[in-house]
Design an enzyme around this catalytic site. Sequence first.
Site, PDB file in Angstrom:
ATOM      1  N   ILE A   1       5.273   3.355   6.611  1.00 58.98           N
ATOM      2  CA  ILE A   1       4.651   2.034   6.657  1.00 58.98           C
ATOM      3  C   ILE A   1       3.969   1.744   5.327  1.00 58.98           C
ATOM      4  O   ILE A   1       3.361   2.627   4.715  1.00 58.98           O
ATOM      5  CB  ILE A   1       3.632   1.913   7.818  1.00 58.98           C
ATOM      6  CG1 ILE A   1       3.045   0.494   7.879  1.00 58.98           C
ATOM      7  CG2 ILE A   1       2.543   2.962   7.710  1.00 58.98           C
ATOM      8  CD1 ILE A   1       2.233   0.213   9.127  1.00 58.98           C
TER       9      ILE A   1
ATOM     10  N   GLY B   1       0.822  -1.197   0.000  1.00 58.69           N
ATOM     11  CA  GLY B   1       0.000   0.000   0.000  1.00 58.69           C
ATOM     12  C   GLY B   1       0.863   1.255   0.000  1.00 58.69           C
ATOM     13  O   GLY B   1       2.055   1.215   0.292  1.00 58.69           O
TER      14      GLY B   1
ATOM     15  N   CYS C   1       5.080   9.664   0.136  1.00 68.16           N
ATOM     16  CA  CYS C   1       3.655   9.557   0.491  1.00 68.16           C
ATOM     17  C   CYS C   1       2.911  10.855   0.203  1.00 68.16           C
ATOM     18  O   CYS C   1       1.967  11.217   0.905  1.00 68.16           O
ATOM     19  CB  CYS C   1       3.489   9.140   1.945  1.00 68.16           C
ATOM     20  SG  CYS C   1       4.138   7.498   2.291  1.00 68.16           S
TER      21      CYS C   1
ATOM     22  N   ILE D   1       7.611  -1.729   7.834  1.00 68.63           N
ATOM     23  CA  ILE D   1       7.934  -0.358   8.231  1.00 68.63           C
ATOM     24  C   ILE D   1       9.407  -0.055   7.957  1.00 68.63           C
ATOM     25  O   ILE D   1      10.248  -0.950   7.882  1.00 68.63           O
ATOM     26  CB  ILE D   1       7.600  -0.089   9.718  1.00 68.63           C
ATOM     27  CG1 ILE D   1       8.504  -0.912  10.641  1.00 68.63           C
ATOM     28  CG2 ILE D   1       6.132  -0.379  10.001  1.00 68.63           C
ATOM     29  CD1 ILE D   1       9.645  -0.120  11.218  1.00 68.63           C
TER      30      ILE D   1
END
Length: 216
Positions: free
Chosen positions: A141, A70, A171, A154
Amino acid sequence: MKIIEFRKKIPYLRYLEMQEKLRKFRKECILFLEHAPTITGGINYNPENLLVKPEFLESMGIQIHWTQRGGDFTAHEPGQLVLYSHVDLKKRNLSIRFYLENLLRSVIDSVRSTWDLQLISDSDSPGLYLESNPSQKICSIGVNFKSFFTSHGIAFNLSNDLKTFRCINPCGRNWTNMTSVKDLGLDFGLHKRDELISCLKKNLCSFLEPINVSSS
């Protein structure tokens, strides 16, 4: 379940091969390791968050890989402690939410025990941030839950110089929001790395009960 610490840097492609074999045979395992400079894109990556061309990355000796975890783009580099956790959620009857919450809680508690450093999570932006400055991210993560068997995990910024992060918006955020134990002026020596790993093992054991600890 085995817990393995790798003392040498592990090529990212080698890890991808390892996690596929672990999933195929549903062999639970927790890995602690480091990677050479590498950028990875998760299943939710935004092309605009890669700030340089692949040719530039190649010229700088930075690998780039696309993954099934993800999240968006993140970076790995020497000095960053990576924890990859491979857990059979189906066999253990654990929910994805329970697993993620306890994985992050294990890191939060371990970092507090090691440096008396308080971290918090952000439901809008996965990872862990400084409680004293919530814009500063110290731990990323990204997890894959295919077939209810976890992989990836992580990445905690310990003594890495964060240079690889300059090539991305990690991110979706500006790379200047990234920090490390070293940047915070805290002790980042090998003994502290070992102390952090020891705490992580203890806290992970509290909800995963791993056995057969070994080194490689």
